[in-house]
Design an enzyme around this catalytic site. Structure first.
Site, PDB file in Angstrom:
ATOM      1  N   ARG A 165       0.823  -1.218   0.000  1.00  0.00           N
ATOM      2  CA  ARG A 165       0.000   0.000   0.000  1.00  0.00           C
ATOM      3  C   ARG A 165       0.860   1.273   0.000  1.00  0.00           C
ATOM      4  NH1 ARG A 165      -5.237   1.727   2.180  1.00  0.00           N
ATOM      5  NH2 ARG A 165      -5.908  -0.381   1.832  1.00  0.00           N
ATOM      6  N   TYR A 198      -1.649 -13.038  -1.101  1.00  0.00           N
ATOM      7  CA  TYR A 198      -0.925 -12.731  -2.348  1.00  0.00           C
ATOM      8  C   TYR A 198       0.448 -12.132  -2.049  1.00  0.00           C
ATOM      9  CZ  TYR A 198      -3.162  -8.049  -1.641  1.00  0.00           C
ATOM     10  OH  TYR A 198      -3.629  -6.854  -1.137  1.00  0.00           O
ATOM     11  N   ASP A 203     -13.896   6.723   0.373  1.00  0.00           N
ATOM     12  CA  ASP A 203     -14.527   6.169   1.577  1.00  0.00           C
ATOM     13  C   ASP A 203     -15.394   7.200   2.310  1.00  0.00           C
ATOM     14  OD1 ASP A 203     -13.395   3.703   1.214  1.00  0.00           O
ATOM     15  OD2 ASP A 203     -12.170   3.720   3.034  1.00  0.00           O
TER      16      ASP A 203
HETATM   17  C1  LIG Z   1      -7.974  -4.469   5.294  1.00  0.00           C
HETATM   18  C2  LIG Z   1      -8.296  -3.679   4.059  1.00  0.00           C
HETATM   19  C3  LIG Z   1      -7.893  -4.111   2.807  1.00  0.00           C
HETATM   20  C4  LIG Z   1      -8.209  -3.376   1.656  1.00  0.00           C
HETATM   21  N1  LIG Z   1      -7.793  -3.817   0.435  1.00  0.00           N
HETATM   22  C5  LIG Z   1      -8.093  -3.092  -0.676  1.00  0.00           C
HETATM   23  C6  LIG Z   1      -7.669  -3.517  -1.967  1.00  0.00           C
HETATM   24  O1  LIG Z   1      -7.005  -4.547  -2.099  1.00  0.00           O
HETATM   25  N2  LIG Z   1      -7.988  -2.755  -3.042  1.00  0.00           N
HETATM   26  C7  LIG Z   1      -8.707  -1.587  -2.922  1.00  0.00           C
HETATM   27  O2  LIG Z   1      -8.973  -0.923  -3.928  1.00  0.00           O
HETATM   28  N3  LIG Z   1      -9.131  -1.163  -1.711  1.00  0.00           N
HETATM   29  C8  LIG Z   1      -8.846  -1.876  -0.589  1.00  0.00           C
HETATM   30  N4  LIG Z   1      -9.252  -1.444   0.631  1.00  0.00           N
HETATM   31  C9  LIG Z   1     -10.036  -0.208   0.721  1.00  0.00           C
HETATM   32  C10 LIG Z   1      -9.150   1.031   0.668  1.00  0.00           C
HETATM   33  O3  LIG Z   1      -8.117   0.934   1.626  1.00  0.00           O
HETATM   34  C11 LIG Z   1      -9.969   2.282   0.955  1.00  0.00           C
HETATM   35  O4  LIG Z   1     -11.184   2.210   0.277  1.00  0.00           O
HETATM   36  C12 LIG Z   1      -9.192   3.503   0.478  1.00  0.00           C
HETATM   37  O5  LIG Z   1      -8.059   3.681   1.297  1.00  0.00           O
HETATM   38  C13 LIG Z   1     -10.079   4.740   0.516  1.00  0.00           C
HETATM   39  O6  LIG Z   1      -9.334   5.852   0.122  1.00  0.00           O
HETATM   40  P1  LIG Z   1      -9.722   7.287   0.650  1.00  0.00           P
HETATM   41  O7  LIG Z   1      -8.751   8.232   0.042  1.00  0.00           O
HETATM   42  O8  LIG Z   1     -11.172   7.525   0.466  1.00  0.00           O
HETATM   43  O9  LIG Z   1      -9.505   7.222   2.230  1.00  0.00           O
HETATM   44  P2  LIG Z   1      -8.156   6.972   3.005  1.00  0.00           P
HETATM   45  O10 LIG Z   1      -7.161   6.268   2.157  1.00  0.00           O
HETATM   46  O11 LIG Z   1      -8.565   6.388   4.318  1.00  0.00           O
HETATM   47  O12 LIG Z   1      -7.575   8.428   3.254  1.00  0.00           O
HETATM   48  C14 LIG Z   1      -8.211   9.383   4.069  1.00  0.00           C
HETATM   49  C15 LIG Z   1      -7.171  10.405   4.487  1.00  0.00           C
HETATM   50  O13 LIG Z   1      -7.829  11.501   5.100  1.00  0.00           O
HETATM   51  C16 LIG Z   1      -7.101  11.895   6.230  1.00  0.00           C
HETATM   52  N5  LIG Z   1      -8.020  12.600   7.137  1.00  0.00           N
HETATM   53  C17 LIG Z   1      -9.030  12.052   7.849  1.00  0.00           C
HETATM   54  N6  LIG Z   1      -9.667  13.012   8.558  1.00  0.00           N
HETATM   55  C18 LIG Z   1      -9.045  14.182   8.265  1.00  0.00           C
HETATM   56  C19 LIG Z   1      -9.244  15.530   8.692  1.00  0.00           C
HETATM   57  N7  LIG Z   1     -10.206  15.867   9.560  1.00  0.00           N
HETATM   58  N8  LIG Z   1      -8.424  16.501   8.201  1.00  0.00           N
HETATM   59  C20 LIG Z   1      -7.438  16.182   7.319  1.00  0.00           C
HETATM   60  N9  LIG Z   1      -7.187  14.922   6.908  1.00  0.00           N
HETATM   61  C21 LIG Z   1      -7.992  13.932   7.364  1.00  0.00           C
HETATM   62  C22 LIG Z   1      -6.556  10.582   6.780  1.00  0.00           C
HETATM   63  O14 LIG Z   1      -5.464  10.795   7.665  1.00  0.00           O
HETATM   64  C23 LIG Z   1      -6.175   9.859   5.507  1.00  0.00           C
HETATM   65  O15 LIG Z   1      -4.872  10.158   5.094  1.00  0.00           O
HETATM   66  C24 LIG Z   1      -8.952  -2.176   1.780  1.00  0.00           C
HETATM   67  C25 LIG Z   1      -9.351  -1.732   3.041  1.00  0.00           C
HETATM   68  C26 LIG Z   1      -9.043  -2.488   4.171  1.00  0.00           C
HETATM   69  C27 LIG Z   1      -9.495  -1.992   5.507  1.00  0.00           C
END
Ligand SMILES: Cc1cc2nc3c(=O)[nH]c(=O)nc-3n(C[C@H](O)[C@H](O)[C@H](O)COP(=O)(O)OP(=O)(O)OC[C@H]3O[C@@H](n4cnc5c(N)ncnc54)[C@H](O)[C@@H]3O)c2cc1C
Length: 397
Positions: free
Chosen positions: A106, A223, A304
């Site tokens: 990751r 994997y 997310d």
């Molecule tokens: C165990 C596991 C395995 C997974 N495997 C896969 C996979 O194989 N393939 C896949 O596509 N997805 C996978 N996922 C899902 C994937 O990790 C998430 O869907 C993805 O990280 C979402 O991206 P995002 O940018 O929306 O949120 P995130 O990556 O969670 O990023 C959110 C960011 O916002 C920041 N933040 C939060 N609140 C604030 C605030 N108030 N002010 C400023 N910054 C803030 C956080 O610190 C973080 O850096 C997996 C998830 C899990 C739990």
């Protein structure tokens, strides 16, 4: 306002936020990213990138940064937990969906995304606590007392999104009493010094596929995370008796003995991986019903923050990446003028697809057997799909 004069603040420098920074910069937007963490930590986890997300990553120059170092699984392989019988196998050559299928660390993905934008646009240690909108601007307020101004804001702040709470209202994510154990460790440990469990083969490797082992009420996905196959990863889903939820769950430790006990009776190949695993983390699996809306005026959600899902289809990150491409196209289409309209078009196009993926992912039925069509998922091309609203998704299962 022309796109070139538009300023957009992205809250959250995760997978979705960094991809959006790159796609929006490509159309000329002045982008700033605000991240609460003081530094980027190397979270110990693997991630699968399916062809639908790889198409987006290719256009922003990220594919070339990860393609040679990542593991390219031969197939999606689904096996019965104890006998190992193949339930469904889908070979995944690049030609099938027009892009590769890769598995990687990751942190390597995140590093490649971060390298796709200038470092100076990322502001660390900026935890968003408030937003105020006027007719043509948004003010962001941070926990350290500072403020920033932008023409629009994208909340890419993950499953516990503050931006969502500010524009939609508070609610709790759904926790169905399941957790994911996960571990990443050197493959050499598979055959190195540890007592092999009864029946385990000596000198075995985990094979050339990404394998999901399906048990009656739990599963495990295994994997490699690099091209040299020197590092392997697994992630599970198991029932957890106690209500176990933590907000900052990427760093929460699990008990490797409890994990091994939870997979007693599984196939010797699975047992060998768990025996070799030195320690593990655990993560509460959180989901959410589709939101009533994804934006409010000049503020929109992505990833997310608006469609958290179980990790069972490996699509959470992928759909956040798709969002970023569609969002940029919608903003480019209105030439930055009608930002609220662009956000509405983005939601109308994206929500039916992400709602469908959320529902299937929650049911955990994807590729469990049968031969259902997979092209709608992996064949989606966010750069070229028409931007028309998609048919609303209606759950029928
Ligand atoms: C165990 C596991 C395995 C997974 N495997 C896969 C996979 O194989 N393939 C896949 O596509 N997805 C996978 N996922 C899902 C994937 O990790 C998430 O869907 C993805 O990280 C979402 O991206 P995002 O940018 O929306 O949120 P995130 O990556 O969670 O990023 C959110 C960011 O916002 C920041 N933040 C939060 N609140 C604030 C605030 N108030 N002010 C400023 N910054 C803030 C956080 O610190 C973080 O850096 C997996 C998830 C899990 C739990």
């Amino acid at each position: 306002m022309a796109v070139q004069k538009l300023s957009i603040a992205i809250v959250g420098a995760g997978i979705g936020g960094m991809t959006a920074a790159a796609t929006l910069r490509q159309i000329g937007v002045d982008v700033r990213v605000y991240e609460q963490a003081p530094r980027f930590a190397r979270i110990g986890a693997g991630i699968q990138m399916m062809p639908n997300s790889m198409k987006v990553l290719w256009r922003i120059g990220v594919e070339e940064k990860v393609i040679h170092t990542s593991f390219k699984p031969y197939s999606h392989l689904n096996r019965e937990w104890d006998t190992g019988k193949i339930m469904r196998e889908l070979p995944m050559p690049e030609s099938l969906f027009g892009a590769p299928y890769l598995c990687m660390h990751r942190a390597d993905l995140h590093e490649a995304l971060a390298a796709a934008v200038p470092r100076e646009i990322i502001h660390l240690d900026k935890k968003l606590v408030g937003l105020e909108q006027t007719a043509d601007q948004v003010t962001l307020a941070f926990a350290d007392g500072t403020r920033a101004l932008a023409d629009a804001v994208i909340g890419a702040d993950g499953v516990h999104s503050v931006v969502r709470e500010l524009i939609i209202g508070p609610d709790e994510p759904i926790h169905k009493g399941r957790i994911a154990y996960r571990a990443i460790f050197p493959s050499a440990l598979l055959n190195g010094g540890k007592q092999a469990p009864p029946g385990a083969r000596q000198n075995f490797d985990i094979g050339s596929s990404r394998t999901k082992w399906w048990g009656p009420d739990r599963h495990i996905v295994i994997y490699y995370t690099n091209a040299t196959r020197t590092e392997l990863y697994f992630v599970t889903s198991v029932p957890e008796a106690a209500e176990w939820v933590t907000r900052e769950s990427w760093s929460a430790k699990g008990d490797v003995k409890e994990l091994r006990n939870a997979y007693e009776g599984f196939h010797p190949d699975v047992r060998a991986v768990l025996e070799a695993c030195p320690d593990c983390h655990k993560w509460a699996i959180l989901e959410r019903e589709p939101l009533p809306r994804w934006s409010d005026g000049r503020v929109a959600l992505l990833g997310d923050a608006c469609h958290p899902m179980t990790p069972y289809m490996a699509q959470g990150g992928a759909t956040a990446i798709e969002d970023a491409a569609i969002l940029a196209r919608c903003i480019e289409k209105v030439d930055g003028a009608d930002i609220e309209g662009a956000f509405q078009q983005y939601e109308a196009h994206r929500k039916p697809r992400t709602s469908r993926i959320q529902a299937i992912s929650s049911a955990n039925t994807w590729m469990k057997g049968g031969d259902e069509d997979t092209s709608w998922l992996y064949g989606y091309d966010a750069w070229n799909v028409p931007l028309t609203p998609m048919e609303p998704f209606v759950k029928t299962f």
